[in-house]
Design a protein around this motif. Structure first.
Motif, mmCIF file in Angstrom:
data_model
loop_
_atom_site.group_PDB
_atom_site.id
_atom_site.type_symbol
_atom_site.label_atom_id
_atom_site.label_comp_id
_atom_site.label_asym_id
_atom_site.label_seq_id
_atom_site.Cartn_x
_atom_site.Cartn_y
_atom_site.Cartn_z
ATOM 1 N N ILE A 15 68.834 29.538 94.505
ATOM 2 C CA ILE A 15 69.449 30.711 93.872
ATOM 3 C C ILE A 15 68.823 31.954 94.503
ATOM 4 O O ILE A 15 67.604 32.150 94.429
ATOM 5 N N ILE A 16 69.658 32.780 95.095
ATOM 6 C CA ILE A 16 69.208 34.013 95.736
ATOM 7 C C ILE A 16 69.559 35.195 94.841
ATOM 8 O O ILE A 16 70.737 35.449 94.562
ATOM 9 N N ASN A 17 68.529 35.891 94.359
ATOM 10 C CA ASN A 17 68.706 37.086 93.528
ATOM 11 C C ASN A 17 69.655 36.849 92.358
ATOM 12 O O ASN A 17 70.643 37.555 92.171
ATOM 13 N N GLY A 18 69.309 35.835 91.566
ATOM 14 C CA GLY A 18 70.111 35.494 90.401
ATOM 15 C C GLY A 18 69.405 35.839 89.102
ATOM 16 O O GLY A 18 68.354 36.485 89.084
ATOM 17 N N TRP A 19 69.983 35.382 87.992
ATOM 18 C CA TRP A 19 69.402 35.635 86.673
ATOM 19 C C TRP A 19 69.995 34.657 85.670
ATOM 20 O O TRP A 19 70.991 33.999 85.935
ATOM 21 N N HIS A 20 69.355 34.571 84.495
ATOM 22 C CA HIS A 20 69.908 33.754 83.418
ATOM 23 C C HIS A 20 70.314 34.600 82.217
ATOM 24 O O HIS A 20 71.077 34.148 81.364
ATOM 25 N N GLN A 21 69.807 35.826 82.144
ATOM 26 C CA GLN A 21 70.220 36.799 81.134
ATOM 27 C C GLN A 21 70.415 38.134 81.850
ATOM 28 O O GLN A 21 69.575 38.553 82.651
ATOM 29 N N ASP B 15 77.687 14.325 96.129
ATOM 30 C CA ASP B 15 76.518 15.089 95.725
ATOM 31 C C ASP B 15 76.135 16.029 96.858
ATOM 32 O O ASP B 15 76.532 15.830 98.016
ATOM 33 N N CYS B 16 75.384 17.054 96.525
ATOM 34 C CA CYS B 16 75.120 18.099 97.517
ATOM 35 C C CYS B 16 73.879 18.888 97.148
ATOM 36 O O CYS B 16 73.355 18.805 96.028
ATOM 37 N N HIS B 17 73.413 19.665 98.116
ATOM 38 C CA HIS B 17 72.475 20.748 97.892
ATOM 39 C C HIS B 17 73.321 22.013 97.771
ATOM 40 O O HIS B 17 74.149 22.285 98.649
ATOM 41 N N LEU B 18 73.131 22.782 96.720
ATOM 42 C CA LEU B 18 73.935 23.994 96.560
ATOM 43 C C LEU B 18 73.063 25.218 96.750
ATOM 44 O O LEU B 18 71.980 25.324 96.164
ATOM 45 N N ILE B 19 73.544 26.143 97.591
ATOM 46 C CA ILE B 19 72.893 27.434 97.793
ATOM 47 C C ILE B 19 73.831 28.501 97.249
ATOM 48 O O ILE B 19 74.966 28.629 97.710
ATOM 49 N N GLY B 20 73.364 29.242 96.259
ATOM 50 C CA GLY B 20 74.210 30.243 95.632
ATOM 51 C C GLY B 20 73.565 31.611 95.630
ATOM 52 O O GLY B 20 72.365 31.750 95.383
ATOM 53 N N HIS B 21 74.372 32.611 95.896
ATOM 54 C CA HIS B 21 73.902 33.997 95.841
ATOM 55 C C HIS B 21 74.412 34.633 94.550
ATOM 56 O O HIS B 21 75.619 34.707 94.322
ATOM 57 N N ALA B 22 73.486 35.076 93.687
ATOM 58 C CA ALA B 22 73.828 35.775 92.437
ATOM 59 C C ALA B 22 74.847 34.964 91.632
ATOM 60 O O ALA B 22 74.509 33.901 91.104
ATOM 61 N N LEU B 23 76.099 35.416 91.551
ATOM 62 C CA LEU B 23 77.131 34.670 90.835
ATOM 63 C C LEU B 23 77.213 33.227 91.320
ATOM 64 O O LEU B 23 77.418 32.303 90.524
ATOM 65 N N GLY B 24 77.063 33.008 92.621
ATOM 66 C CA GLY B 24 77.079 31.641 93.152
ATOM 67 C C GLY B 24 75.950 30.799 92.604
ATOM 68 O O GLY B 24 76.087 29.586 92.419
ATOM 69 N N GLY B 25 74.800 31.447 92.324
ATOM 70 C CA GLY B 25 73.698 30.744 91.678
ATOM 71 C C GLY B 25 74.025 30.374 90.247
ATOM 72 O O GLY B 25 73.620 29.316 89.748
ATOM 73 N N HIS B 26 74.787 31.235 89.558
ATOM 74 C CA HIS B 26 75.239 30.911 88.198
ATOM 75 C C HIS B 26 76.136 29.677 88.211
ATOM 76 O O HIS B 26 76.041 28.819 87.320
ATOM 77 N N ILE B 27 76.994 29.587 89.218
ATOM 78 C CA ILE B 27 77.833 28.400 89.366
ATOM 79 C C ILE B 27 76.953 27.168 89.541
ATOM 80 O O ILE B 27 77.176 26.123 88.927
ATOM 81 N N PRO C 281 66.814 43.159 89.174
ATOM 82 C CA PRO C 281 65.355 43.207 89.229
ATOM 83 C C PRO C 281 64.762 41.857 89.630
ATOM 84 O O PRO C 281 65.218 40.811 89.157
ATOM 85 N N TRP C 282 63.752 41.886 90.497
ATOM 86 C CA TRP C 282 63.153 40.631 90.969
ATOM 87 C C TRP C 282 62.539 39.839 89.827
ATOM 88 O O TRP C 282 62.397 38.608 89.919
ATOM 89 N N THR C 283 62.203 40.514 88.744
ATOM 90 C CA THR C 283 61.627 39.823 87.591
ATOM 91 C C THR C 283 62.595 38.831 86.961
ATOM 92 O O THR C 283 62.165 37.910 86.255
ATOM 93 N N CYS C 284 63.883 38.991 87.213
ATOM 94 C CA CYS C 284 64.864 38.012 86.704
ATOM 95 C C CYS C 284 64.622 36.640 87.337
ATOM 96 O O CYS C 284 64.733 35.606 86.662
ATOM 97 N N SER C 285 64.294 36.610 88.621
ATOM 98 C CA SER C 285 63.973 35.344 89.279
ATOM 99 C C SER C 285 62.654 34.793 88.760
ATOM 100 O O SER C 285 62.487 33.579 88.616
ATOM 101 N N GLN C 286 61.701 35.684 88.475
ATOM 102 C CA GLN C 286 60.431 35.255 87.905
ATOM 103 C C GLN C 286 60.655 34.581 86.549
ATOM 104 O O GLN C 286 60.045 33.553 86.232
#
Length: 266
Positions: free
Chosen positions: A109-115, A80-92, A213-218
Motif C-alpha cells: 500500500i503506497i500512501n494509503g489510510w484506513h480512516q 492468487d496474486c501480490h497486489l500493489i495499490g496506490h491510495a485508493l488501490g490500497g483500499h481495494i 499525512p504519512w502518519t496514516c501509514s504509521q
C-alpha cells in the motif's frame, strides 16, 4: 474492464497493479521495467475510467471495486496474486484481503489510510469544488499540486503540461469522478477488521505527501498484524512516479521475499 497481462506470462507469481483515484493503468508505467522481467503483471483501468467506460451508480463503493477486480482476475485465470495499490488501490487491496484472504500472497500500500484524515478530507473537498464549480480543466491543473513535490513540478513543467492535456482529452464523465471521490472518502476499516488481515504487507509513505499525512501509514502499521513501514523523505503522494527507482527497489525486495518463501509465511 480493460485488463492487460504483461511480463512473464508463465511465471508462478502474479503481481496486480491497482491505481489510485485516477484509475488508469498508465500510472504504473515507471514500475514495468522492474517487474515484468520476473513476474506476470496485471494492469487494468478501473471501471468508469480510461478504457473501461461505464456509468457508475450512486452509492458506488470500494467494495464494488474489489468485486470487479476479483471478477477480472477470474476472467484472466489468476487465482492468487501480490497486489500493489496506490491510495485508493490500497483500499481495494485491504478489502480483498479481508473478503478473500486466500487470493492475496502479499500486499503493498503506497500512501494509503484506513480512516480518512481531516486534512485529506479538506483536499478532496477542494478538488470536488473545482470539479463542480470551475470545471475539468481546473481540476486537472490542480491535480499535480496534490500528487507531486514543488521542486519536481518545477523540473518537469513541460512534461506535466503534456500530461495535463492528455488527461483532459480523456477526462472521465464528471459523475463517475464524483462517485469515485465519494467512494474513497467513504472508505474506512475498523481496528478489528484490520486485525484479521494476514497478508504480509509493505507500507510505503512519504513525509512530504501533501494529500495524505504519512502518519496514516504509521497507523496502518500499528494495526495490521504483518506490516512493515518504509518511509521516504521526498516524492509527494505519487512517489512511484517521482521516486520510481527507490520505490521499485522496495517493491522488488518485498516481492522477492514473498515469492521465495512459502505462501502465508510470517
Amino acid at each position: 474492464m480493460h485488463v492487460e497481462v504483461v511480463g512473464q506470462l508463465n511465471a508462478e507469481h502474479t503481481v496486480v497493479l491497482s491505481s489510485g483515484l485516477g484509475g488508469s493503468a498508465r500510472f504504473w508505467q515507471p514500475q514495468l521495467a522492474a517487474l515484468t522481467p520476473h513476474y506476470r503483471v496485471v494492469l487494468y483501468d478501473q471501471l468508469g475510467t480510461g478504457r473501461s467506460p461505464a456509468d457508475l451508480p450512486a452509492g458506488y463503493r470500494i467494495a464494488d471495486m474489489a468485486q470487479e477486480l476479483f471478477e477480472a482476475l477470474d476472467a484472466v485465470g489468476v487465482d492468487d496474486c501480490h497486489l500493489i495499490g496506490h491510495a485508493l488501490g490500497g483500499h481495494i487491496g485491504l478489502t480483498m484481503a479481508l473478503q478473500q484472504p486466500q487470493r492475496l500472497r502479499s500486499l503493498v500500500i503506497i500512501n494509503g489510510w484506513h480512516q480518512l484524515s481531516p486534512h485529506t478530507q479538506r483536499c478532496f473537498s477542494v478538488r470536488r469544488q473545482l470539479l463542480d464549480h470551475i470545471g475539468p480543466a481546473a481540476y486537472v491543473e490542480a491535480q499535480a499540486l496534490f500528487l507531486y513535490p514543488p521542486t519536481w513540478i518545477h523540473q518537469h513543467a513541460a512534461e506535466l503540461a503534456g500530461e495535463d492535456q492528455q488527461v483532459l482529452s480523456h477526462f472521465p464523465p464528471p459523475d463517475n469522478l464524483r462517485r469515485r471521490l465519494e467512494a474513497v472518502q467513504g472508505f474506512a476499516m475498523s481496528d478489528a477488521e484490520l486485525a484479521q488481515i494476514e497478508a504480509p504487507t509493505l507500507l510505503i509513505a512519504n513525509r512530504d505527501d501533501l494529500l495524505v499525512p504519512w502518519t496514516c501509514s504509521q497507523q496502518l502499521e500499528q494495526r495490521l498484524p504483518r506490516a512493515r513501514l518504509a518511509m521516504l523523505e521526498f516524492g509527494g503522494h505519487a512517489s512511484s512516479v517521482t521516486q520510481a527507482e527507490q520505490t521499485n527497489t522496495l517493491l522488488v525486495e518485498h516481492l522477492t521475499r514473498f515469492s521465495v518463501l512459502p505462501f502465508n509465511v510470517t
